[in-house]
Design an enzyme around this catalytic site. Structure first.
Site, PDB file in Angstrom:
ATOM      1  N   GLU A 125      39.564  43.344  31.523  1.00  0.00           N
ATOM      2  CA  GLU A 125      38.091  43.470  30.745  1.00  0.00           C
ATOM      3  C   GLU A 125      36.880  42.745  31.329  1.00  0.00           C
ATOM      4  O   GLU A 125      37.335  41.431  31.703  1.00  0.00           O
ATOM      5  CB  GLU A 125      38.668  43.074  29.467  1.00  0.00           C
ATOM      6  CG  GLU A 125      39.146  41.847  29.144  1.00  0.00           C
ATOM      7  CD  GLU A 125      38.472  40.884  28.291  1.00  0.00           C
ATOM      8  OE1 GLU A 125      37.237  40.634  28.546  1.00  0.00           O
ATOM      9  OE2 GLU A 125      38.885  40.058  27.557  1.00  0.00           O
ATOM     10  N   ARG A 146      44.637  35.278  24.112  1.00  0.00           N
ATOM     11  CA  ARG A 146      45.190  36.642  24.449  1.00  0.00           C
ATOM     12  C   ARG A 146      44.106  37.492  24.789  1.00  0.00           C
ATOM     13  O   ARG A 146      44.025  38.666  24.253  1.00  0.00           O
ATOM     14  CB  ARG A 146      45.820  36.983  23.080  1.00  0.00           C
ATOM     15  CG  ARG A 146      47.171  35.927  22.826  1.00  0.00           C
ATOM     16  CD  ARG A 146      47.850  36.560  21.700  1.00  0.00           C
ATOM     17  NE  ARG A 146      48.855  37.704  22.197  1.00  0.00           N
ATOM     18  CZ  ARG A 146      49.744  37.560  22.834  1.00  0.00           C
ATOM     19  NH1 ARG A 146      50.339  36.578  23.036  1.00  0.00           N
ATOM     20  NH2 ARG A 146      50.851  38.800  23.410  1.00  0.00           N
ATOM     21  N   CYS A 165      38.826  40.444  38.214  1.00  0.00           N
ATOM     22  CA  CYS A 165      39.575  39.790  39.413  1.00  0.00           C
ATOM     23  C   CYS A 165      39.852  38.576  39.518  1.00  0.00           C
ATOM     24  O   CYS A 165      40.738  37.981  39.729  1.00  0.00           O
ATOM     25  CB  CYS A 165      39.179  40.676  40.712  1.00  0.00           C
ATOM     26  SG  CYS A 165      37.568  40.290  41.448  1.00  0.00           S
ATOM     27  N   HIS A 216      35.348  41.488  45.628  1.00  0.00           N
ATOM     28  CA  HIS A 216      36.619  41.657  44.949  1.00  0.00           C
ATOM     29  C   HIS A 216      37.691  40.807  45.587  1.00  0.00           C
ATOM     30  O   HIS A 216      37.595  40.151  46.738  1.00  0.00           O
ATOM     31  CB  HIS A 216      37.458  42.797  45.178  1.00  0.00           C
ATOM     32  CG  HIS A 216      38.848  43.278  44.435  1.00  0.00           C
ATOM     33  ND1 HIS A 216      38.897  43.089  43.198  1.00  0.00           N
ATOM     34  CD2 HIS A 216      39.903  43.313  45.083  1.00  0.00           C
ATOM     35  CE1 HIS A 216      40.408  42.975  43.036  1.00  0.00           C
ATOM     36  NE2 HIS A 216      40.825  43.209  43.962  1.00  0.00           N
ATOM     37  N   ASP A 236      47.746  41.332  44.148  1.00  0.00           N
ATOM     38  CA  ASP A 236      46.693  41.750  43.386  1.00  0.00           C
ATOM     39  C   ASP A 236      46.776  42.002  41.976  1.00  0.00           C
ATOM     40  O   ASP A 236      46.949  43.353  41.954  1.00  0.00           O
ATOM     41  CB  ASP A 236      45.629  42.716  44.193  1.00  0.00           C
ATOM     42  CG  ASP A 236      44.111  42.724  43.700  1.00  0.00           C
ATOM     43  OD1 ASP A 236      43.992  42.157  42.740  1.00  0.00           O
ATOM     44  OD2 ASP A 236      43.451  43.528  44.390  1.00  0.00           O
TER      45      ASP A 236
END
Length: 292
Positions: free
Chosen positions: A56, A82, A87, A125, A142
């Protein structure tokens, strides 16, 4: 090859002072397996992380901030509060966990090709290369890609070998890189019977300072898609996938079949889905109005 320098984290010094609370993390992902640095453990940890921790970008798109990549802050956000993350957060945390288990981890950077239409994108990334004692080749790991055709489990860095994790299929291919001393590695996923590029990378090590620059750009640049639109993704243990991109909800079966796609009109429904389907407790003050 230089190991990723997660702040003060080694196999001997992986505790609260280093920013990693390993026991709390393992409770969060429901891990009860052995703490051994084996290929089997790596694959199982990878799968458990994906099933428990969602992808998210609420910090960037809703709160207008770049998330901290300090290990203690990532731990507090993804484990204690939580939440999920993108990435840099996921793979920073996972790299520290793997180091605590005794794996040797190198940070890499990739150019995302999925959805790019052939346009060259910058290397933004974060992904990981993991050395496993006794294995002939390192593994690509990943837990921060999030996409439905991404890795469900870590895979060996071997060109042309199809790897199955349940019904999900991935492979790595080598691709000539004009003017460069070495080929690119390209991660592909099998989608609708067709191999599709997910991202391309080299084996050049990247450091925490590199990811800090990438993180700031992705979270704050006005043209960054992560600054302009909401992205939520959740991978289930069997390889199923749920995604909200902007206001579109897509539910995908483990074999890649689209089960549902619809637009979300009301903020109230989106907030319910955040909690019920993605396991995210939204940060205080989340309005979610005017999102892409």
């Amino acid at each position: 090859m230089n190991a990723l320098r997660a702040p003060d984290v080694t196999a001997r010094d992986a505790g609260p002072k280093a920013g990693l609370e390993l026991g709390a993390y393992l409770d969060r992902i429901g891990w009860t397996g052995p703490r051994a640095a084996t290929a089997e453990t790596l694959r199982a940890l990878h799968r458990a992380h994906l099933a428990a921790l969602p992808f998210e970008n609420l910090d960037a798109v809703v709160l207008g901030t770049a998330p901290s990549l300090a290990l203690a802050d990532v731990q507090e956000k993804l484990v204690s509060r939580r939440r999920g993350g993108y990435c840099y957060e996921h793979n920073t945390l996972f790299a520290a966990v793997l180091a605590a288990f005794g794996f040797r981890v190198t940070g890499l950077a990739a150019r995302v090709r999925m959805g790019g239409g052939g346009t060259a994108r910058p290397r933004t990334h974060m992904t990981l290369l993991v050395d496993v004692a006794g294995e002939a080749e390192p593994f690509l790991a990943d837990v921060g890609f999030g996409a439905a055709a991404g890795l469900l489990e870590a895979i060996p860095l071997v060109a042309g070998r199809e790897v199955a994790a349940g019904p999900r299929r991935n492979r790595l291919v080598r691709e000539p890189h004009p003017g460069a001393p070495a080929d690119l590695w390209v991660l592909q996923g099998l989608v609708g019977g067709e191999w599709r590029d997910q991202y391309a990378f080299t084996l050049e090590p990247f450091e925490a300072a590199d990811y800090a620059v990438m993180n700031w750009h992705i979270a704050t640049h006005p043209r960054s898609p992560f600054r302009r639109s909401l992205y939520l993704q959740r991978t289930t243990a069997d390889g199923g996938h749920r995604e909200i991109a902007g206001r579109t909800l897509t539910v995908t079966a483990p074999d890649g079949t689209t089960l549902e796609r619809r637009e979300l009109v009301e903020d109230a429904e989106l907030l319910v889905l955040l909690r019920a389907d993605f396991g995210i407790e939204p940060p205080e003050g989340t309005g979610l109005t005017g999102r892409g």
